[in-house]
Design an enzyme around this catalytic site. Structure first.
Site, mmCIF file in Angstrom:
data_model
loop_
_atom_site.group_PDB
_atom_site.id
_atom_site.type_symbol
_atom_site.label_atom_id
_atom_site.label_comp_id
_atom_site.label_asym_id
_atom_site.label_seq_id
_atom_site.Cartn_x
_atom_site.Cartn_y
_atom_site.Cartn_z
ATOM 1 N N GLY A 8 11.233 10.046 -10.018
ATOM 2 C CA GLY A 8 10.453 9.057 -10.044
ATOM 3 C C GLY A 8 9.807 8.470 -10.931
ATOM 4 O O GLY A 8 9.146 8.030 -10.824
ATOM 5 N N THR A 10 10.757 6.541 -12.841
ATOM 6 C CA THR A 10 10.554 4.863 -13.337
ATOM 7 C C THR A 10 9.876 4.111 -12.146
ATOM 8 O O THR A 10 9.955 3.481 -12.111
ATOM 9 C CB THR A 10 12.454 4.232 -13.262
ATOM 10 O OG1 THR A 10 12.879 5.051 -12.177
ATOM 11 C CG2 THR A 10 13.100 5.388 -14.470
ATOM 12 N N TYR A 136 9.623 8.928 7.302
ATOM 13 C CA TYR A 136 8.710 9.640 6.062
ATOM 14 C C TYR A 136 7.347 10.183 6.299
ATOM 15 O O TYR A 136 7.379 11.199 5.141
ATOM 16 C CB TYR A 136 8.300 7.770 5.548
ATOM 17 C CG TYR A 136 7.356 7.618 4.396
ATOM 18 C CD1 TYR A 136 5.707 8.126 4.564
ATOM 19 C CD2 TYR A 136 7.541 7.888 3.672
ATOM 20 C CE1 TYR A 136 4.629 8.268 3.732
ATOM 21 C CE2 TYR A 136 7.455 7.821 2.036
ATOM 22 C CZ TYR A 136 5.408 8.168 1.720
ATOM 23 O OH TYR A 136 5.081 8.358 0.660
ATOM 24 N N LYS A 140 7.316 14.638 4.337
ATOM 25 C CA LYS A 140 6.083 14.459 3.856
ATOM 26 C C LYS A 140 5.329 16.113 3.825
ATOM 27 O O LYS A 140 5.075 16.451 3.229
ATOM 28 C CB LYS A 140 5.291 13.169 3.736
ATOM 29 C CG LYS A 140 5.766 12.451 2.420
ATOM 30 C CD LYS A 140 6.092 12.042 0.970
ATOM 31 C CE LYS A 140 6.338 10.896 -0.369
ATOM 32 N NZ LYS A 140 6.735 11.834 -1.707
ATOM 33 N N ASP A 277 0.774 -5.178 12.186
ATOM 34 C CA ASP A 277 -0.912 -4.789 11.365
ATOM 35 C C ASP A 277 -0.586 -3.300 11.350
ATOM 36 O O ASP A 277 -1.235 -3.001 10.089
ATOM 37 C CB ASP A 277 -1.873 -4.439 12.787
ATOM 38 C CG ASP A 277 -2.662 -5.719 12.518
ATOM 39 O OD1 ASP A 277 -3.917 -5.905 13.393
ATOM 40 O OD2 ASP A 277 -2.484 -6.418 11.874
HETATM 41 P P1 NAP Z 1 8.846 3.447 -6.328
HETATM 42 O O1 NAP Z 1 7.932 2.549 -7.146
HETATM 43 O O2 NAP Z 1 9.320 3.361 -5.199
HETATM 44 O O3 NAP Z 1 9.882 4.646 -7.381
HETATM 45 C C1 NAP Z 1 10.161 5.774 -7.340
HETATM 46 C C2 NAP Z 1 11.105 6.161 -7.448
HETATM 47 O O4 NAP Z 1 11.734 7.549 -7.148
HETATM 48 C C3 NAP Z 1 11.936 5.576 -9.055
HETATM 49 O O5 NAP Z 1 11.800 6.488 -10.086
HETATM 50 C C4 NAP Z 1 12.908 6.322 -8.222
HETATM 51 O O6 NAP Z 1 14.000 5.426 -9.453
HETATM 52 C C5 NAP Z 1 12.753 7.831 -7.745
HETATM 53 N N1 NAP Z 1 13.860 8.047 -6.419
HETATM 54 C C6 NAP Z 1 13.716 7.243 -5.090
HETATM 55 N N2 NAP Z 1 14.844 7.818 -4.650
HETATM 56 C C7 NAP Z 1 15.939 8.373 -5.257
HETATM 57 C C8 NAP Z 1 17.032 9.333 -5.519
HETATM 58 N N3 NAP Z 1 17.581 9.233 -4.333
HETATM 59 N N4 NAP Z 1 17.439 10.030 -6.351
HETATM 60 C C9 NAP Z 1 16.530 9.862 -7.236
HETATM 61 N N5 NAP Z 1 15.146 9.598 -7.552
HETATM 62 C C10 NAP Z 1 15.521 8.648 -6.883
HETATM 63 O O7 NAP Z 1 7.184 4.915 -5.287
HETATM 64 P P2 NAP Z 1 5.950 4.881 -6.063
HETATM 65 O O8 NAP Z 1 5.063 3.742 -5.177
HETATM 66 O O9 NAP Z 1 5.453 5.268 -7.352
HETATM 67 O O10 NAP Z 1 5.481 6.474 -5.411
HETATM 68 C C11 NAP Z 1 5.559 7.566 -6.405
HETATM 69 C C12 NAP Z 1 5.608 8.940 -5.221
HETATM 70 O O11 NAP Z 1 4.209 8.123 -4.683
HETATM 71 C C13 NAP Z 1 6.385 8.732 -4.192
HETATM 72 O O12 NAP Z 1 6.992 10.168 -3.391
HETATM 73 C C14 NAP Z 1 5.618 8.612 -2.598
HETATM 74 O O13 NAP Z 1 6.255 8.738 -1.518
HETATM 75 C C15 NAP Z 1 4.011 8.188 -2.860
HETATM 76 N N6 NAP Z 1 3.031 7.919 -2.564
HETATM 77 C C16 NAP Z 1 3.285 6.390 -2.651
HETATM 78 C C17 NAP Z 1 2.123 5.439 -2.363
HETATM 79 C C18 NAP Z 1 2.656 4.196 -2.580
HETATM 80 O O14 NAP Z 1 0.938 3.280 -2.170
HETATM 81 N N7 NAP Z 1 3.029 3.285 -3.542
HETATM 82 C C19 NAP Z 1 1.190 6.310 -1.527
HETATM 83 C C20 NAP Z 1 1.121 7.110 -1.390
HETATM 84 C C21 NAP Z 1 2.449 7.566 -1.854
HETATM 85 P P3 NAP Z 1 14.522 4.074 -9.418
HETATM 86 O O15 NAP Z 1 14.528 3.452 -10.307
HETATM 87 O O16 NAP Z 1 15.853 4.838 -10.065
HETATM 88 O O17 NAP Z 1 15.034 3.699 -7.685
HETATM 89 O O1 GFB Z 2 1.335 -1.423 2.081
HETATM 90 P P1 GFB Z 2 1.283 -1.622 3.776
HETATM 91 O O2 GFB Z 2 2.702 -2.048 3.666
HETATM 92 O O3 GFB Z 2 1.919 -0.629 4.385
HETATM 93 O O4 GFB Z 2 0.345 -2.269 4.310
HETATM 94 P P2 GFB Z 2 0.424 1.042 4.835
HETATM 95 C C1 GFB Z 2 0.466 -2.275 5.601
HETATM 96 C C2 GFB Z 2 -0.491 -3.642 5.137
HETATM 97 O O5 GFB Z 2 -0.622 -4.867 5.389
HETATM 98 C C3 GFB Z 2 0.243 -4.291 7.153
HETATM 99 C C4 GFB Z 2 0.001 -6.231 6.002
HETATM 100 O O6 GFB Z 2 -1.642 -4.083 7.906
HETATM 101 C C5 GFB Z 2 0.198 -5.368 7.151
HETATM 102 O O7 GFB Z 2 0.239 -6.078 8.376
HETATM 103 N N1 GFB Z 2 0.422 -7.435 4.789
HETATM 104 C C6 GFB Z 2 -0.249 -8.907 5.152
HETATM 105 C C7 GFB Z 2 1.699 -7.474 4.292
HETATM 106 N N2 GFB Z 2 0.902 -8.901 4.552
HETATM 107 C C8 GFB Z 2 1.576 -8.284 3.687
HETATM 108 C C9 GFB Z 2 2.669 -8.261 3.193
HETATM 109 O O8 GFB Z 2 2.941 -9.053 2.028
HETATM 110 N N3 GFB Z 2 3.130 -7.049 2.730
HETATM 111 C C10 GFB Z 2 3.265 -6.000 3.409
HETATM 112 N N4 GFB Z 2 3.905 -4.863 3.405
HETATM 113 N N5 GFB Z 2 1.982 -6.022 4.116
HETATM 114 C C11 GFB Z 2 2.293 3.105 4.216
HETATM 115 C C12 GFB Z 2 3.527 3.579 5.646
HETATM 116 O O9 GFB Z 2 1.309 2.134 5.547
HETATM 117 O O10 GFB Z 2 1.073 2.860 3.906
HETATM 118 C C13 GFB Z 2 4.281 4.442 4.558
HETATM 119 O O11 GFB Z 2 3.937 3.221 5.701
HETATM 120 C C14 GFB Z 2 2.917 4.330 2.945
HETATM 121 O O12 GFB Z 2 4.708 5.298 4.338
HETATM 122 C C15 GFB Z 2 2.137 3.467 2.627
HETATM 123 O O13 GFB Z 2 2.713 5.777 2.915
HETATM 124 C C16 GFB Z 2 1.441 4.158 1.841
HETATM 125 O O14 GFB Z 2 -0.499 1.072 4.326
HETATM 126 O O15 GFB Z 2 0.309 0.099 6.544
#
Ligand code: NAP
Ligand code: GFB
Length: 321
Positions: A8, A10, A136, A140, A277
């Protein structure tokens, strides 16, 4: 020589790690940042080929099917299956490759929906997750179970971190997939740059949902520094929450106001309560982190939002949108 494979590599967190390693990697470390083009980790042969090429001594396992609330709500089966496959392939191949340590990534959204607050690391399996992202969440949670099982059977040092919501440069801005901050950045940028025949003060930005839910947000570069510390210094198999303080929790509406300030947006902000929400809150305690790393300083939220908005404007052409 430590060879650290970042799966991951990238994505949002992977790119932050790459940035931080430029100044903080150690002389005996070589880092590899792999994306799906380097191997589809849902496929065991491709996973084994990647490990065979890199021969990592450690793995930071970030690769996952990742998305915001709306993407999760509509794709729980895919989130479950894709992430179960990726996680099993990576953990088993890391074991067979004799990796000395694996740090995987959970999320504060996987904790039980009906819970007391603040959430802490002992509560991961105390009840069903929120219905919006059960696929998800269970995938996890199985990382934590697998880490324990590899440690029990083979003594593997497999552990996990539990970030709160993350934001920063190189996020995923695709409307149908994105989390709230990149989703709002993308939509506000589009609103400001469209309909130039009406004045900006007459434009209306829509917050999906009531704007009332509460979230803790960690800047991706802060998280990257904390993950490096976990790789080097955290020796437990048990998960560790990597989150800002409970006092840093903000409402979704406040997030919209911060993004509007960063864009210097002059229009109105309204809420579309016909949209979901999701979880009202998932307030997590970072007491375990604070007890181990008492002096860590988190970046200022408003300044980090401004940096993220500026990055998007400057990199609009190449951003994932
Ligand atoms: P992201 O921006 O969507 O990046 C996902 C990464 O995983 C990319 O490098 C992607 O490669 C790679 N990937 C996806 N499917 C793949 C596959 N089948 N084979 C190989 N590589 C694959 O995600 P992120 O936000 O950086 O998340 C990184 C970690 O943090 C994840 O485990 C996520 O669950 C966790 N996390 C994220 C958040 C958040 O708010 N973003 C919050 C809590 C935890 P490509 O670029 O080639 O697609
Ligand atoms: O980051 P988010 O999509 O996910 O935030 P969660 C959702 C909240 O933001 C909801 C409001 O209350 C939405 O109604 N919201 C307002 C929006 N405007 C927007 C918008 O333009 N885009 C989005 N996406 N939401 C996720 C989990 O929950 O948290 C995933 O479902 C992951 O599994 C991620 O773990 C970190 O924080 O609600």
């Amino acid at each position: 020589m430590e060879k650290i494979l970042v799966t991951g590599g990238t994505g949002l967190v992977g790119k932050a790690l790459e940035e931080v390693t430029k100044t903080e990697k150690q002389i005996n470390e070589v880092w590899y940042f792999a994306g799906s083009k380097d191997g589809d980790l849902t496929n065991l042969e491709e996973t084994e080929a990647l490990f065979q090429r890199i021969k990592p001594t450690c793995v930071i396992h970030l690769a996952a099917m990742v998305g915001g609330l709306f993407h999760n709500m509509n794709n729980n089966l895919d989130f479950l299956r894709e992430n179960m496959k990726i996680n099993d392939n990576v953990l088993h191949t890391a074991y067979k490759s004799n990796c000395s340590k694996v740090v995987s990534c959970l999320s504060t959204c996987i904790f039980p929906d009906k819970t007391t607050y603040p959430i802490d690391e002992t509560m991961v399996h105390n009840g069903p997750p929120h219905p919006s992202n059960y696929g998800y969440s269970y995938a996890k949670r199985m990382i934590d179970i697998a880490n324990q099982a590899y440690h029990d059977k083979y003594g593997c040092k497999f552990t996990s971190v539990v970030p709160c919501n993350i934001f920063g440069p190189y996020d995923n801005y695709k409307p149908e997939v994105s989390h709230v901050i990149p989703g709002m950045i993308h939509r506000m940028h589009k609103l400001i740059n469209s309909d130039t025949d009406i004045s900006e003060s007459e434009k209306v930005f829509t917050v999906f949902g009531s704007g009332k839910p509460l979230r803790q947000f960690i800047y991706s570069l802060d998280l990257a520094r904390l993950i490096m510390w976990v790789l080097r210094s955290y020796e437990s198999v048990q998960p560790i929450i990597l989150s800002v303080d409970e006092a840093q929790e903000v409402s979704i509406y406040q997030v919209a106001e911060s993004i509007a300030k960063a864009f210097n947006f002059k229009g109105k902000i309204v809420c579309d309560t016909t949209k979901a929400d999701g979880q009202y809150k998932k307030t997590a305690s970072n007491a375990k982190l604070r007890s181990l790393l008492p002096d860590f300083k988190f970046s200022d939220f408003e300044k980090s939002i401004k940096s993220s908005v500026d990055w998007y404007i400057e990199n609009y052409e190449n951003a994932r949108k």
